[in-house]
Scaffold this active site. Structure first.
Site, short mmCIF file in Angstrom:
data_model
loop_
_atom_site.label_atom_id
_atom_site.label_comp_id
_atom_site.label_asym_id
_atom_site.label_seq_id
_atom_site.Cartn_x
_atom_site.Cartn_y
_atom_site.Cartn_z
N CYS A 1 1.55 -1.14 -0.18
CA CYS A 1 0.09 -0.38 0.24
C CYS A 1 0.95 1.09 -0.44
CB CYS A 1 -0.97 0.30 1.41
SG CYS A 1 -0.11 -0.40 2.79
N HIS B 1 -3.13 6.01 4.52
CA HIS B 1 -1.06 6.64 4.83
C HIS B 1 -0.32 7.50 4.74
CE1 HIS B 1 -1.45 2.52 6.34
NE2 HIS B 1 -0.84 1.72 4.88
#
Ligand code: A2P
Length: 334
Positions: free
Chosen positions: A129, A243
Site C-alpha cells: 500500500c 497513509h
C-alpha cells in the site's frame, strides 16, 4: 458486453469489503460475484451492489468457473489456494506479498506499468500500500528525470493492519479517555492510541523492517529501475485511514520546481495539492474514501542538490489495495 465471474478471497475483511464496493462503483461487468473467506464466515450474508451474497469457506473447489479471483487475505492463504485458482483457469490478482517479487509474476500499478499485467502466467501481484501511494506520487518526477534514490518515512493508518486495526485503536482510545486501563494489544506490538509505533512487520538482519524493504524491492520492479536505492522508516500512527509519506527523491538531472509541480499535476492518479498560503496540503482527513494520491509540500531538498522533498497521502484501503486490484482486473478484460 461480456460479463465475468469474479471471486474474492478474504471478502469479509477490510480490503475485501472495499473490493466489493469498488467493483460496483466502477461498473465492473459482473456475471457472478463469489465471496470467499475462512470457515468462520461460512453462511454469512453480505449486501453488495450485485445483491445479497452468501459467503462461503474457501476450499480448493471454490474457484470452478471463475475468470478472475481477487485475493484480499494473508500470504499463507494466497499461497495455499494459488494452485487451485490456476487449475480452475482463473487469473489471480493477489493483494498479499507472497508473489510480489517472483520474477514470473507481474507487480502492477496501472498508472505506471499497465503493460506488465498482460505478461502474467496466471498470477498478478498487487503491490504494498505505501509503495503504491509513494510511486503514484513520484512517477511524474521520474518521467522528467530518472530517480536514483528515495528516502522516505511513512505514517501508516491502523486500517492497514486489517479491519481489527482501527477497532483496537478506538477501544484503547475510549478506555484511556475514561481513565481506564487498556486491554493487552492484539493487533499492534504496543498501545497505538495516542502513540506512534516505528515497527511494521519483522526486522531483518540489516535492521530494516519487512515493510520498509518493500518500497525498494517493489519500487525497483514496478518502475523498472533496478538500481533504485531506497531508505525507509515505516511508522504506524493512530489514524483510521489513509497513509502519508514524507519523501525525498534524488533525480539524475537538476529539475525546476515548477516543472516538478506540473509533472505531478499531470501524472495519472496524482493530484497536486500544494498551497501553503491556503494551508492546503495532503492529510488523511482530506484523502480518505477516494482513489487519488494527493501530493504537496513540494520543495527543494536542502541536502541533495538534485533532491526534491514532498509529502503525499492516499487512501491505502482503496488506491493502496482494493482499487488498484480492481484496476488490474480491468486491464485483463479490455
Ligand atoms: P474471516 O472474516 O472469515 O476471518 P482483515 O485483513 O481485515 O483482517 O481480513 C482478512 C480476510 O482474510 C478476512 O476476510 C478473513 O476471513 C480472510 N481469511 C482469513 N483466513 C482465511 C483462510 N484460511 N481462508 C480464506 N480466507 C481467510
Amino acid at each position: 458486453m461480456k460479463k465475468y465471474k469474479v471471486g474474492i478471497i478474504g471478502a469479509t475483511g477490510a480490503v475485501g469489503q472495499e473490493m466489493i464496493k469498488i467493483l460496483g462503483e466502477r461498473n465492473f461487468p459482473i456475471e457472478e460475484l463469489r465471496l470467499l473467506a475462512s470457515a468462520r464466515s461460512e453462511g454469512k450474508i453480505v449486501p453488495t451492489p450485485f445483491g445479497d451474497i452468501t459467503v462461503h469457506e474457501t476450499t480448493d473447489n471454490s474457484f470452478d468457473g471463475l475468470d478472475i479471483v481477487l485475493g484480499a487475505a494473508e500470504n499463507d492463504t494466497a499461497v495455499k489456494f494459488a494452485p487451485a485458482i490456476k487449475a480452475a483457469g482463473a487469473v489471480f490478482v493477489d493483494n498479499s506479498s507472497a508473489f510480489r517479487l517472483d520474477e514470473n509474476v507481474p507487480l502492477v500499478v496501472p498508472e505506471i506499468n499497465p503493460e506488465d499485467a498482460l505478461k502474467h502466467n496466471g498470477i498478478i501481484a498487487n503491490p504494498n500500500c505505501s509503495t503504491i501511494i509513494t510511486l503514484v506520487a513520484i512517477n511524474g518526477i521520474n518521467r522528467l528525470s530518472k530517480i536514483g534514490s528515495l528516502t522516505a518515512s511513512t505514517y501508516q493508518a491502523t486500517s492497514g493492519a486489517g479491519a481489527n486495526g482501527p477497532k483496537e485503536m478506538f477501544a484503547q482510545t475510549a478506555s484511556l479517555l475514561a481513565g481506564e486501563p487498556i486491554d493487552d494489544p492484539k493487533v499492534f506490538q504496543h498501545q497505538i492510541a495516542f502513540n506512534l509505533i516505528p515497527q511494521i512487520g519483522g526486522f531483518g538482519e540489516n535492521g530494516y523492517s519487512s515493510e520498509e524493504m518493500k518500497l525498494q524491492n517493489e519500487g525497483r520492479k514496478i518502475m523498472h529501475l533496478p538500481d533504485l536505492k531506497v531508505s525507509c522508516t515505516c511508522v504506524r500512527v493512530p489514524v483510521e485511514r489513509s497513509h502519508a509519506i514524507s519523501a525525498v527523491v534524488v533525480t539524475e538531472d537538476y529539475l525546476d520546481l515548477d516543472d516538478v509541480r506540473k509533472a505531478i499535476a499531470e501524472a495519472p492518479g496524482a493530484k497536486l495539492f500544494d498551497d501553503g498560503d491556503k494551508k492546503e496540503y495532503p492529510m488523511p482527513i482530506v484523502t480518505s474514501n477516494q482513489d487519488i494520491v494527493y501530493v504537496g509540500r513540494i520543495r527543494r531538498d536542502l541536502v541533495h542538490e538534485n533532491g526534491i522533498n514532498l509529502w503525499c497521502c492516499g487512501d491505502q484501503v482503496r488506491k493502496g489495495a482494493a482499487t488498484n486490484a480492481v484496476q488490474i482486473a480491468e486491464l485483463l478484460i479490455k
